[in-house]
Design an enzyme around this catalytic site. Structure first.
Site, PDB file in Angstrom:
ATOM      1  N   HIS A  52      17.280  45.229  10.093  1.00  0.00           N
ATOM      2  CA  HIS A  52      17.614  45.349  11.511  1.00  0.00           C
ATOM      3  C   HIS A  52      18.723  44.371  11.899  1.00  0.00           C
ATOM      4  O   HIS A  52      19.553  44.658  12.752  1.00  0.00           O
ATOM      5  CB  HIS A  52      16.380  45.094  12.380  1.00  0.00           C
ATOM      6  CG  HIS A  52      15.354  46.187  12.300  1.00  0.00           C
ATOM      7  ND1 HIS A  52      15.674  47.512  12.464  1.00  0.00           N
ATOM      8  CD2 HIS A  52      14.008  46.150  12.067  1.00  0.00           C
ATOM      9  CE1 HIS A  52      14.578  48.252  12.354  1.00  0.00           C
ATOM     10  NE2 HIS A  52      13.557  47.453  12.098  1.00  0.00           N
ATOM     11  N   CYS A  53      18.715  43.198  11.247  1.00  0.00           N
ATOM     12  CA  CYS A  53      19.756  42.197  11.519  1.00  0.00           C
ATOM     13  C   CYS A  53      21.118  42.712  11.049  1.00  0.00           C
ATOM     14  O   CYS A  53      22.127  42.528  11.730  1.00  0.00           O
ATOM     15  CB  CYS A  53      19.435  40.886  10.813  1.00  0.00           C
ATOM     16  SG  CYS A  53      17.831  40.179  11.248  1.00  0.00           S
TER      17      CYS A  53
END
Length: 528
Positions: A52-53
């Site tokens: 997600h980062c």
């Protein structure tokens, strides 16, 4: 040499990108001073391996560049290198975004993880709750965001001023607010004081509020007028539709052309029911699985369903029928008139409750959660959620603390698979944990602390109506000397403890297997 040349150029390009970054990379020894030097900072706590980062990175970078000219700083902290710093701010998953107004004024970022959403959110945070507008600034202010509200009232109209300011403070995360007491400017905008004009970059371009200025009325107006007549449900708009507080009518279709055609056909219905129901198309190819959440058959599109968001009730339209304005119009009219029964999805009621955690399904939800005098802690989970799997052994151990005959009469620790059962609340992330205190079941309390046994138990003690201290359950006082209980209770207790240890051990091993090699990311959401 040509290959090496390309490699060198690639490395040079990567270096240039790193140097040109507008996101500030902070360390433990630079963090506090940076926060103190800037009035407003958005900080991302991340891990390099987090999927997600990685998805957020280009959006975050673009937002940082756009906000640089407004002197709004975006920063990032690598939690694999600065673990102590991340722990000091309660970071449990990645990415975690927090808004800083100095080291001691910290709030969670509640916007979407897209560049334009970050820019919009931070722009709102950088301005006062209500900006002062004049003839020189009004045109620029109108275009500062997709939706802005400007109030026109006389300088001595303190009541309107207070109501508008109160509504603006409440909704400042969502909209930009401005105000002016220039009567000539009001006339130029075609309104008579007092009035509020909501300017928007879609539909008819603006809506005007001329009712009595109350905080509640202004908030309701803003939430209704800011939504397109027939919008589109997606990751950036989903939470807004859920927060609107009125039912949402979904129009599922697989192609942009079909969505556009259906939106045009149903627009008269959206106009007719404006303020009562929101209408929106949804990409059935990208988000078709969401149809199952509305009790529709996935893959059978186009389809239509209404969701009553406040109670999370679903009203799917018969998928064997064609979607026409006439038939859908009748369906919507029947819904508004209260003639439709909601569709309820539920797993079978368990024949017996095994283990310390009580299993809830839709058909026994009211019995276990609402219709009793217990404090009930409920975990809303999804079977595929890694964080739910990680919580499972701790949650089992927590439940065991309340399993004695005495405490089980006062507290229930329960869980429900929110993907397989309809529950009254729309759950937007997993796991979601809520406490339903005895006597106050209509006001559940969301849990947002650390997912430790100690913190969860403290939360129940502090917020539950019975104020049960589970730590006391570890010490069973044998009051009646000579009775059979003093001899049997220790053995029973030890047996229960061994059973719990076994369950916890098995669950922990399952979690290790399930999450091995996966990203330990922020709370997981459905496809929207």
């Amino acid at each position: 040499m040509r290959g090496f040349g390309n490699l060198a150029l690639g490395l040079l390009g990567a270096t240039s990108l790193a140097i040109a970054s507008d996101v500030h990379d902070l360390k433990k020894d630079t963090f506090t001073s940076f926060i103190e030097e800037h009035d407003l900072v958005l900080a991302e706590f991340f891990a390099p391996w987090c999927g997600h980062c990685k998805a957020l990175a280009p959006e975050y970078e673009a937002a940082a560049t756009a906000l640089k000219e407004k002197d709004i700083a975006l920063a990032k902290i690598d939690c694999t290198e600065e673990s102590d710093l991340c722990q000091s701010y309660g970071v449990e998953g990645y990415p975690t975004l927090k808004l800083f107004r100095g080291p001691d004024n910290v709030t969670p970022y509640t916007g979407q993880r897209k560049a334009d959403a970050i820019v919009s959110y931070m722009t709102k945070q950088s301005l006062p709750a209500v900006s002062t507008i004049d003839k020189d600034s009004i045109e620029e202010f109108k275009t500062e965001d997709k939706v802005v509200l400007i109030a026109f009232f006389a300088a001595d109209d303190k009541a309107s001023n207070e109501s508008f300011s109160s509504a603006a403070s409440s909704l400042r995360d969502s909209y930009l607010f401005g105000a002016t007491n220039d009567a000539a400017l009001a006339k130029a905008e075609g309104v008579k004081q007092p009035a509020i004009v909501l300017y928007k970059s879609f539909d008819e371009g603006k809506d005007t509020f001329t009712e009595q200025f109350t905080k509640e009325a202004i908030e309701s107006f803003a939430k209704v007028a800011s939504v397109p007549l027939v919008g589109e449900v997606g990751p950036e708009t989903y939470s807004g539709y859920m927060a609107a507080g009125i039912p949402l009518a979904y129009i599922f279709a697989e192609t942009p052309e079909e969505r556009e055609e259906l939106a045009k056909e149903f627009k008269p219905l959206a106009v007719k029911h404006k303020g009562a129901i929101n209408f929106a198309t949804i990409d059935a190819k990208a988000f078709g699985q969401h149809a199952a959440n509305l009790n529709l058959e996935v893959g059978k599109f186009p389809a239509f369903a209404i969701q009553k968001t406040d109670k999370n009730q679903k009203f799917p339209y018969d998928q064997s029928k064609k979607l026409t304005e006439k038939e859908i119009g009748k369906f919507v009219d029947d819904f508004v008139a209260g003639k439709l029964e909601p569709s309820i999805k539920s797993e079978p009621i368990p024949e017996s409750q095994e283990g310390p955690v009580t299993v809830i399904v839709a058909k026994n939800y009211d019995e276990i959660v609402i219709n009793n005098d217990k404090d009930v802690l409920v975990e809303f989970y999804a079977p595929w959620c890694g964080h739910c799997k990680a919580l499972a052994p701790k949650y089992e151990e927590l439940a065991a603390m309340y399993s004695s005959p005495e405490l089980s009469k006062l507290v229930t620790i329960a869980k429900v698979d929110a993907t397989a059962n309809d529950v009254p609340d729309e759950i937007q992330g997993f796991p979601t944990i809520k406490l339903f205190p005895a006597g106050k079941k209509d006001s559940p309390i969301d849990y947002s602390g650390s997912r430790t046994i100690e913190d969860l138990a403290a939360f129940i003690k502090e917020n539950g109506s019975h104020k049960v201290d589970a730590s006391e359950a570890e010490q069973i006082e044998l009051r009646e000397e000579g009775s059979e209980m003093p001899h049997q209770a220790p053995a029973a207790t030890e047996s229960a403890k061994e059973t719990v240890k076994s369950v916890v051990s098995e669950a922990a091993e399952a979690v290790k297997t399930a999450v091995k090699g996966t990203d330990d990311e922020v709370d997981e959401h459905d496809e929207l």
